[in-house]
Design a protein around this motif. Structure first.
Motif, PDB file in Angstrom:
ATOM      1  N   ASN A   1      52.911 -50.268 -24.801  1.00 43.61           N
ATOM      2  CA  ASN A   1      51.613 -50.845 -25.157  1.00 43.61           C
ATOM      3  C   ASN A   1      51.279 -50.504 -26.604  1.00 43.61           C
ATOM      4  N   PRO A   2      50.389 -51.276 -27.231  1.00 45.97           N
ATOM      5  CA  PRO A   2      50.044 -51.022 -28.639  1.00 45.97           C
ATOM      6  C   PRO A   2      49.393 -49.667 -28.861  1.00 45.97           C
ATOM      7  N   GLU A   3      48.689 -49.160 -27.852  1.00 41.41           N
ATOM      8  CA  GLU A   3      47.980 -47.899 -28.004  1.00 41.41           C
ATOM      9  C   GLU A   3      48.919 -46.718 -28.250  1.00 41.41           C
ATOM     10  N   GLN A   4      50.162 -46.836 -27.771  1.00 42.95           N
ATOM     11  CA  GLN A   4      51.108 -45.733 -27.941  1.00 42.95           C
ATOM     12  C   GLN A   4      51.385 -45.447 -29.416  1.00 42.95           C
ATOM     13  N   ILE A   5      51.301 -46.470 -30.243  1.00 42.59           N
ATOM     14  CA  ILE A   5      51.579 -46.282 -31.667  1.00 42.59           C
ATOM     15  C   ILE A   5      50.548 -45.353 -32.297  1.00 42.59           C
ATOM     16  N   LEU A   6      49.272 -45.566 -31.977  1.00 42.26           N
ATOM     17  CA  LEU A   6      48.239 -44.680 -32.507  1.00 42.26           C
ATOM     18  C   LEU A   6      48.409 -43.265 -31.965  1.00 42.26           C
ATOM     19  N   LYS A   7      48.759 -43.132 -30.692  1.00 39.64           N
ATOM     20  CA  LYS A   7      48.987 -41.801 -30.115  1.00 39.64           C
ATOM     21  C   LYS A   7      50.085 -41.071 -30.878  1.00 39.64           C
ATOM     22  N   ASP A   8      51.184 -41.781 -31.164  1.00 40.19           N
ATOM     23  CA  ASP A   8      52.297 -41.142 -31.871  1.00 40.19           C
ATOM     24  C   ASP A   8      51.919 -40.805 -33.306  1.00 40.19           C
ATOM     25  N   LEU A   9      51.217 -41.720 -33.987  1.00 37.60           N
ATOM     26  CA  LEU A   9      50.802 -41.448 -35.359  1.00 37.60           C
ATOM     27  C   LEU A   9      49.886 -40.224 -35.427  1.00 37.60           C
ATOM     28  N   LYS A  10      49.002 -40.086 -34.449  1.00 37.90           N
ATOM     29  CA  LYS A  10      48.127 -38.908 -34.415  1.00 37.90           C
ATOM     30  C   LYS A  10      48.936 -37.641 -34.189  1.00 37.90           C
ATOM     31  N   ALA A  11      49.911 -37.706 -33.268  1.00 44.58           N
ATOM     32  CA  ALA A  11      50.720 -36.516 -32.990  1.00 44.58           C
ATOM     33  C   ALA A  11      51.538 -36.100 -34.210  1.00 44.58           C
ATOM     34  N   ILE A  12      52.044 -37.073 -34.952  1.00 43.86           N
ATOM     35  CA  ILE A  12      52.858 -36.784 -36.143  1.00 43.86           C
ATOM     36  C   ILE A  12      51.969 -36.366 -37.311  1.00 43.86           C
TER      37      ILE A  12
END
Length: 498
Positions: A287-298
């Motif tokens: 899903n598109p939301e996973q990209i923001l989750k990963d960017l926040k984690a990185i």
């Protein structure tokens, strides 16, 4: 005026076709791709990329042959090496549709059933019980050529070493060389891990038989990935492996091949440049939301790359791709994103294909309308749009005019065989009584793109016109797309039996 015979013209055509592979090594790239914080750079320019993942630029699953019944696992398939023309065609298909970088699949590792299933692999067992695995020279020549052609045509490569999974032979098969468990792959004190290190050293230090350069000197190699979907990676494994890769190839980047999580230790490791993830519905992250989750984690500490996502509707997948293009967190964005996945033209006609358990087929470029059930055009166009957007454009770029297809010698006009043009969408066949024409159209709007094509039983096009006994006929084929048409292919002849 010089008159050329048919055989002379054909020889010249084929000579030009192969000239690129025989020429001196190309220098398509001025710089290695480097990392600047959370961005990739080509010299001083930000480097971002998108597209359709092409896993098989160096080894082909020949799914038309089905499963190998001699493989007791029940799913083992047939594989073969690509021809030089196939490899160049596939890389041109990518580059001519705008692709700038491409991740391929892992190095394959030998299993005990390979001989029965007519399979060759990149990695062979050691000669002695405690020895190190060996590179299969016959296999690595195709890997060499992939790198050389990528350099020639301007495609950066992301190269993972070993698979977590068993499809091509992975950690389980590497561990079997030493009587160890597959999880010992992640133990830096195991024999399996020592073998993995040996593979890294042998590959990064290999001399390319086409370019004469060592792999660690090839600017076409953008990054080395510790492996494919190494979900059990631990801190000692990643740190030790990244240190080794960076020591072996200091000018090339290192990707932590873990997925489904972001390792905090990788964010602080100076030898890790890129963090990757793969999105699939089975993992609950498609899903598109996973990209923001990963960017926040990185959090901008490393480059972020979405190595694979797919097996869903075109609408869902394109929404994820658009998030990859546009989503930001504190100024950081994804450097790249690749749909899963692409298959290219066969040497003698049609395309290779792959059907997933979900029913989705691999995509072809630039896409065939007949594969509408697979939403192929929507996926190909979505990739081309994202490629353009990554470079700051608002819409996808027009396709270039196709190159000439390659018509194969004609055994029977009831089954023509040809290597399709890299960005050809349909074809026109012409026939003449003399080599210089006049040419008569005998078939138009012909597609070579259908999924499930089996060259042993299926026909792409047959001459529908009557033929006279004893008469020699001349044939050629022209490729088309919405931008224009190619020059005619080479000419092949057929004499109708008396």
């Amino acid at each position: 005026m010089i008159f050329k015979t048919h055989s002379t013209v054909k020889s010249l055509f084929l000579a030009c076709l192969f000239a690129g592979l025989l020429a001196a090594p190309a220098l398509a790239f001025e710089h290695f791709i480097s990392r600047d914080g959370h961005q990739l750079k080509d010299g001083n320019e930000v480097f971002r990329f998108a597209g359709i993942h092409a896993p098989e630029l160096h080894r082909i699953e020949d799914q038309a042959r089905g499963k190998c019944l001699d493989d007791p696992r029940g799913w083992g398939q047939y594989f073969k090496w690509p021809t030089a023309q196939e490899q160049e065609n596939w890389i041109q298909s990518l580059v001519l549709t705008g692709h700038k970088a491409m991740r391929v699949y892992v190095l394959s590792i030998a299993t005990q059933w390979d001989q029965a299933c007519e399979r060759e692999t990149h990695i062979l067992p050691p000669n002695t019980a405690d020895g190190m695995p060996r590179l299969n020279e016959a296999a690595m020549v195709h890997y060499d050529r992939m790198i050389a052609l990528a350099d020639k045509h301007g495609l950066r490569l992301i190269l993972p070493f070993v698979d977590h999974w068993k499809w091509w032979g992975g950690r389980n098969d590497l561990a079997a060389f030493y009587g160890e468990h597959e999880d010992d792959f992640y133990d830096i004190n195991s024999k399996t891990y020592a073998a993995y290190q040996s593979i890294i050293k042998q590959v990064t230090g290999r001399t390319n038989t086409f370019t004469g350069r060592k792999y660690n000197e090839e600017k076409a190699i953008m990054a080395w990935e510790t492996g494919n979907e190494l979900k059990l990676s631990n801190e000692s494994f990643v740190r030790t492996t990244a240190t080794l890769i960076k020591h072996q190839a200091p000018n090339q980047l290192v990707i932590d091949g873990t997925y489904l999580k972001v390792n905090e230790f990788s964010l602080s490791d100076p030898n890790v440049d890129i963090i990757t993830n793969h999105f699939y519905t089975v993992n609950g992250n498609n899903n598109p939301e996973q990209i923001l989750k990963d960017l926040k984690a990185i959090n901008g500490k490393k480059v972020y790359f979405i190595g694979e996502f797919g097996l869903d509707s075109a609408a869902r997948l394109n929404s994820i791709m658009q998030a990859a293009v546009h989503q930001q967190y504190n100024g950081a964005q994804a450097a790249g994103a690749l749909f899963w996945h692409f298959r290219g033209h066969r040497h003698d006609g049609g395309y290779y294909w792959h059907k997933e358990v979900t029913g989705h087929y691999a995509y072809h470029l630039p896409g065939s309308p007949e594969n509408y059930r697979n939403e192929e055009m929507a996926m190909a166009d979505g990739a081309r749009l994202a490629i353009a957007q990554m470079d700051g454009a608002q819409q996808m770029q027009p396709l270039p005019v196709p190159q000439a297809p390659v018509l194969r010698p004609i055994d029977t006009p009831n089954n023509f065989k040809w290597l399709g043009a890299p960005v050809g969408r349909w074809y026109r066949f012409e026939r003449a009584m003399r080599e210089d024409g006049p040419w008569q159209i005998i078939g138009d709007g012909i597609s070579d793109g259908r999924n499930g094509f089996n060259p042993a039983t299926d026909t792409l096009f047959a001459d529908p016109m009557p033929r006279q006994a004893g008469q020699t006929y001349f044939y050629r084929v022209i490729a088309f797309n919405e931008t224009g048409q190619s020059i005619p292919s080479n000419i092949e002849t057929y004499t109708q039996p008396e």
